[in-house]
Motif scaffolding. Structure first.
Motif, short mmCIF file in Angstrom:
data_model
loop_
_atom_site.label_atom_id
_atom_site.label_comp_id
_atom_site.label_asym_id
_atom_site.label_seq_id
_atom_site.Cartn_x
_atom_site.Cartn_y
_atom_site.Cartn_z
N PHE A 100 45.99 61.32 27.50
CA PHE A 100 44.97 61.50 28.48
C PHE A 100 45.71 62.39 29.52
O PHE A 100 46.50 61.40 30.22
N GLY A 101 45.34 63.48 29.96
CA GLY A 101 46.15 64.24 30.81
C GLY A 101 45.27 64.32 32.12
O GLY A 101 44.10 64.59 32.20
N CYS A 102 45.91 64.61 33.33
CA CYS A 102 45.25 65.09 34.45
C CYS A 102 46.19 65.70 35.20
O CYS A 102 47.55 66.01 34.80
N THR A 103 46.04 66.38 36.51
CA THR A 103 47.04 66.99 37.18
C THR A 103 48.33 66.42 37.52
O THR A 103 49.41 66.88 37.09
N GLY A 104 48.42 65.18 38.27
CA GLY A 104 49.65 64.48 38.33
C GLY A 104 49.92 63.36 37.56
O GLY A 104 50.90 62.75 37.40
N GLY A 105 49.08 62.92 36.50
CA GLY A 105 49.42 61.82 35.71
C GLY A 105 49.39 60.54 36.36
O GLY A 105 50.06 59.53 35.86
N GLN A 106 48.42 60.27 37.77
CA GLN A 106 48.83 59.07 38.23
C GLN A 106 47.50 58.32 38.51
O GLN A 106 47.47 57.29 38.71
N HIS A 107 46.32 58.98 38.40
CA HIS A 107 44.98 58.64 38.91
C HIS A 107 43.90 58.54 37.73
O HIS A 107 43.78 57.74 37.04
N ARG A 108 43.46 59.72 37.56
CA ARG A 108 42.55 59.76 36.49
C ARG A 108 42.77 59.73 35.13
O ARG A 108 42.26 58.84 34.28
N SER A 109 43.72 60.09 34.78
CA SER A 109 44.17 60.08 33.46
C SER A 109 44.59 58.56 33.05
O SER A 109 44.48 58.00 31.98
N VAL A 110 45.25 57.81 33.92
CA VAL A 110 45.59 56.62 34.15
C VAL A 110 44.40 55.47 33.71
O VAL A 110 44.33 54.60 33.01
N ALA A 111 43.62 55.86 34.53
CA ALA A 111 42.12 54.94 34.76
C ALA A 111 41.43 55.09 33.32
O ALA A 111 40.90 54.05 32.88
N VAL A 112 41.29 56.47 32.96
CA VAL A 112 40.79 56.59 31.61
C VAL A 112 41.55 55.97 30.39
O VAL A 112 40.98 55.37 29.63
N THR A 113 42.79 56.22 30.59
CA THR A 113 43.67 55.53 29.39
C THR A 113 43.17 53.99 29.48
O THR A 113 43.15 53.40 28.46
N GLU A 114 43.25 53.25 30.52
CA GLU A 114 43.18 51.88 30.48
C GLU A 114 41.87 51.53 29.96
O GLU A 114 41.53 50.49 29.18
N SER A 115 40.81 52.27 30.54
CA SER A 115 39.45 52.01 30.24
C SER A 115 39.20 52.10 28.47
O SER A 115 38.76 51.22 27.77
N VAL A 116 39.57 53.35 28.13
CA VAL A 116 39.50 53.33 26.79
C VAL A 116 40.45 52.51 25.78
O VAL A 116 39.86 51.80 24.90
N ALA A 117 41.45 52.38 26.37
CA ALA A 117 42.23 51.15 25.52
C ALA A 117 41.81 49.82 25.49
O ALA A 117 41.54 49.08 24.43
N ALA A 118 40.92 49.36 26.43
CA ALA A 118 40.20 48.25 26.66
C ALA A 118 39.24 48.06 25.66
O ALA A 118 38.71 47.24 24.99
N GLY A 119 38.59 49.21 25.53
CA GLY A 119 37.12 49.28 24.58
C GLY A 119 37.60 49.26 23.18
O GLY A 119 37.14 48.48 22.46
N LEU A 120 38.76 49.87 22.95
CA LEU A 120 39.24 50.09 21.76
C LEU A 120 39.94 48.58 21.18
O LEU A 120 39.75 48.22 19.96
N ALA A 121 40.65 47.91 22.03
CA ALA A 121 40.97 46.88 21.78
C ALA A 121 39.96 45.72 21.39
O ALA A 121 39.96 44.86 20.76
N GLU A 122 38.97 45.76 22.22
CA GLU A 122 37.72 44.86 21.94
C GLU A 122 37.20 45.18 20.61
O GLU A 122 36.62 44.09 20.29
N ALA A 123 37.10 46.31 20.20
CA ALA A 123 36.58 46.66 18.99
C ALA A 123 37.61 46.32 17.78
O ALA A 123 37.19 46.26 16.84
#
Length: 299
Positions: free
Chosen positions: A250-273
């Motif tokens: 999951f990429g964004c411009t600096g790799g600090q905000h958006r990509s990190v937030a999305v990665t965490e959210s998707v990971a949580a959803g997949l782990a829950e599944a």
């Protein structure tokens, strides 16, 4: 694959990328491990009754009968044997890091004669590229210590790890290039950027204020729903094809905000599944803002 197939992991990659460390770690995880084995001996080694203990076999260019064509032919032949569950583990590493490792250890590269180490390393990486392309599991050790590599291997091959598809989610910065070995890359740069909010600039996508800012983008909820839906459709299909792990960037411009937030959210959803998920935030690790992979806990 039969119900009682023996797991066999062929371990290879450029010299200095960590093959010996990987073989030792796999042995600690319960594998019968043999390093630097000639290709011609592998079929004879695997003849006979199926063993319950998994096996890890290290192969590299120092083997007297080594060739890429012979390696691929061997892997295809073994892959057709129903009593074996074959996997090719390829350990890769950036050229400049390999040069530094050989300089620090003062060891001669196995392909080096009178040429500089850089030339031997480039020659070996070019030679092995076809194996890298067909590998089942690709681990880039450029930023890994031996402890980091062992931790990554434990996630995929450790004791008690049930066989199946492991999912790795990596956030990254497009400015620093795509993550090596990614099976899929998703661009998050269209989401609202917290970088332009002074109070959020120094924070990361793991901080609640940044998560809330990104989530406030009206496209965010549908984006997450579509990504999660696509992955829950694709992952079982890849697992059915025998893939051992699947890496998503999951990429964004600096790799600090958006990509990190999305990665965490998707990971949580997949782990829950029920998926076995691990996370790596490449740019945050580089800046020392989160622990490296050797200290990360898989979900």
């Amino acid at each position: 694959m039969t119900q009682h197939a023996q797991r066999v992991v062929l371990v290879t990659g450029p010299s200095g990328a960590g093959r010996a460390t990987a073989i030792n770690a796999l042995e600690d995880f319960g594998f019968e491990a043999i390093d630097n084995i000639p290709l011609s001996l592998i079929p004879r080694l695997l003849d006979g009754p199926v063993a319950l203990q998994p096996m890890a076999l290290g192969v590299d260019v120092r083997n007297r009968d080594f060739s890429v064509d012979a390696f691929i032919e061997l892997a295809l032949m073994l892959g057709r044997r129903p009593e074996l569950e074959l996997e090719l583990l390829y350990l890769d590493c950036a050229t400049d890091v390999l040069v530094r490792r050989f300089s620090e250890t003062r060891r001669r590269h196995p392909l080096a004669t009178d040429s500089a180490p850089e030339q031997a390393i480039a020659q070996e990486k070019t030679l092995l590229e076809p194996l890298r392309a067909v590998s089942d599991t690709l681990i880039d050790t450029s930023s890994f210590s031996p402890h980091d590599l062992r931790a990554a291997l434990e996630n995929w091959f450790g004791r008690g790890t049930e066989r199946g598809l492991a999912v790795s989610l990596n956030s990254f910065s497009y400015k620093r290039g795509l993550p090596m070995g990614a099976d899929m890359v998703i661009d998050c740069r269209f989401l609202a950027n917290p970088h332009w909010v002074p109070d959020l600039r120094a924070l990361t996508g793991r901080d609640a204020a940044v998560v809330a800012h990104v989530a406030a983008d009206p496209r965010h909820a549908e984006f997450l729903e579509r990504i999660t839906g696509m992955l829950t459709f694709l992952l079982p299909a890849h697992r059915a094809e025998g893939k051992s792990h699947f890496t998503i960037g999951f990429g964004c411009t600096g790799g600090q905000h958006r990509s990190v937030a999305v990665t965490e959210s998707v990971a949580a959803g997949l782990a829950e599944a029920g998926w076995r998920v691990s996370i790596r935030h490449r740019e945050l690790e580089r800046r020392g803002m989160v622990p490296g992979p050797g200290d990360a806990e898989p979900r």
